[in-house]
Design an enzyme around this catalytic site. Sequence first.
Site, PDB file in Angstrom:
ATOM      1  CB  CYS A  53      34.221  25.675 -13.920  1.00 58.15           C
ATOM      2  SG  CYS A  53      34.746  24.452 -12.688  1.00 58.15           S
ATOM      3  CG  ASP A  90      34.837  22.547 -16.855  1.00 64.90           C
ATOM      4  OD1 ASP A  90      35.858  22.594 -17.549  1.00 64.90           O
ATOM      5  OD2 ASP A  90      34.851  22.693 -15.619  1.00 64.90           O
ATOM      6  CE  LYS A 105      37.920  23.698 -15.420  1.00 60.42           C
ATOM      7  NZ  LYS A 105      37.339  22.980 -14.262  1.00 60.42           N
TER       8      LYS A 105
HETATM    9  C1  VGL Z   1      32.343  22.385 -11.857  1.00 51.14           C
HETATM   10  C2  VGL Z   1      31.574  21.729  -9.804  1.00 51.14           C
HETATM   11  C3  VGL Z   1      32.636  20.880  -9.647  1.00 51.14           C
HETATM   12  C4  VGL Z   1      32.165  23.213 -13.088  1.00 51.14           C
HETATM   13  C5  VGL Z   1      33.417  21.543 -11.727  1.00 51.14           C
HETATM   14  O1  VGL Z   1      32.707  22.857 -14.142  1.00 51.14           O
HETATM   15  O2  VGL Z   1      31.478  24.249 -13.000  1.00 51.14           O
HETATM   16  N1  VGL Z   1      31.426  22.468 -10.895  1.00 51.14           N
HETATM   17  N2  VGL Z   1      33.556  20.781 -10.615  1.00 51.14           N
END
Ligand code: VGL
Length: 181
Positions: free
Chosen positions: A136, A13, A97
């Site tokens: 994540c 991410d 995802k």
């Molecule tokens: C994430 C909060 C919400 C992340 C993803 O990638 O860590 N954090 N969605």
Amino acid sequence: MLGAMAEALLIVDFQNDFCPGGALEVPEGAAIAGRVAELAGTGRFDPVVATRDWHPPDHGSFREQGGRWPVHCVQGTPGAELHPSLDRSQVDVVLDKGTDPHTDGYSGFDGTALAELLRDRSVDAVTVCGLATDVCVRHTALEALQEGFAVTLDEAGSRGLDPRDIERTFAEVRERGGRVA
Ligand code: VGL
Ligand code: ZN
């Protein structure tokens, strides 16, 4: 001789919305750019996988749907794009995802073909980096351990939201047999 086992790099991410100016800023999120580029450029990892948090506009993790996060990483928006520092020619697989509106999708393994992809490529070890360490990256690293992979969480290649949760994440990874390096 048996086929040699491989180590994958999981870049979790590393997207605009998790960097300064984005919808769900991780403090110093963009500061991982150099380390991530270094890791991806070593040639040591096969494959290099970049996950994207890739939510529908009504994802259940958004506050307006009763969740805990601001709207972020909506499919097809600039905030959901991988950070521009990431050299896409160094990335073998981009894996989305968090596409199911009703599940958080924090882990790169959740609802994706990641485990099968890694096994198909004889991967037995993964190095995990990216954003956010305590969300994540944490879920991905812990699920990788659960799936039986040797796990290294790369500290310099990760940033998180909450300092105490980051420390807790490092402790959990170590307790479950992973490495923080
Ligand atoms: C994430 C909060 C919400 C992340 C993803 O990638 O860590 N954090 N969605
Ligand atoms: Zn999300």
